[in-house]
Design an enzyme around this catalytic site. Sequence first.
Site, short mmCIF file in Angstrom:
data_model
loop_
_atom_site.label_atom_id
_atom_site.label_comp_id
_atom_site.label_asym_id
_atom_site.label_seq_id
_atom_site.Cartn_x
_atom_site.Cartn_y
_atom_site.Cartn_z
N ASP A 50 5.58 -8.95 -4.54
CA ASP A 50 4.70 -9.90 -3.85
C ASP A 50 4.51 -11.16 -4.69
OD1 ASP A 50 3.07 -8.83 -5.81
OD2 ASP A 50 1.43 -8.27 -4.47
N LYS A 119 5.84 -0.01 -3.44
CA LYS A 119 4.97 -0.02 -4.62
C LYS A 119 3.55 -0.41 -4.23
CE LYS A 119 5.13 -3.22 -7.98
NZ LYS A 119 3.71 -3.67 -8.11
N GLU A 121 -0.36 -1.34 -5.78
CA GLU A 121 -1.21 -1.64 -6.94
C GLU A 121 -2.37 -0.66 -6.90
OE1 GLU A 121 -2.35 -5.66 -7.59
OE2 GLU A 121 -0.31 -6.42 -7.49
N GLU A 184 0.96 -2.55 -16.34
CA GLU A 184 0.91 -4.00 -16.55
C GLU A 184 -0.22 -4.40 -17.47
OE1 GLU A 184 1.00 -8.27 -14.17
OE2 GLU A 184 1.18 -6.39 -13.05
#
Length: 267
Positions: A50, A119, A121, A184
């Site tokens: 994204d 995926k 988050e 991350e």
Amino acid sequence: MTKEAMQRITIPDIVEMKAAGKKITMLTAYDFLMAELLDDAELDMILVGDSLAMVVQGRDTTLPVTLDQMIYHAEMVGRAVKHALVVVDMPFLSFNLGIEKTLESAGRVLKETACQAVKLEAGPEQAETIQALTSVGIPVMAHVGLRPQSVLAMGRYRVQRDKAQLIATAKAAESSGAFSIVLECIPVEIAEEITSAVSVPTIGIGSGPGCDGQVLVTHDVLGLFDGFKPRFVKHFSEMRQQSLQGLKSYCREVREGIFPDDEHSFR
């Protein structure tokens, strides 16, 4: 071996790479040409991120990109890739409106593209969502640590240091069926502990060398941006400067009547 002769990398292949101690490579792609180039480079995984909201659309955050836009770009990438495993980001709010809506959205991604996984988050509250997706055969890559889709709540992008929560979130994602986890902006020591604590591969971005693999935005790797460069980004090429030189040469030759010459004209 030609790309056509190479076997497609599968979810089990990625999981087995951790057990074998093989580092996993992953970069982003948003169009056919770049995806084809990455596949020729023999990447293990390609992410239709994204991040296209910022890289392609020029937005300040990832929030504006829509599911339809993600599918549009993922279809091009999936059509180009013959070898790598292709993962598609579920954009903001596409997996936050209830299980039924999430299944519909993720199902569209796999049905309308040639990609193999999505995926999320995933925060601690997303374990149920991951389980619902994997239970119907939709492979899920989880995302732990800094979550750009939550930037408004966080106020700014920053390193995530809550060790207990990060480990708990990663373990919850694993137990819910995620086949891998992006880590991350997590301190090296915590990322290493998470990597040791879970049986599925961890893919780091700004989380040090102890992860099972690494992912970056391709445009950062190729040096196409001349703006802000995060600490974890390394330019492996300087394509912006090289491209500018070529483009300026084109303009000069056209203006001076050098191009096109006889070699580049028909008689």
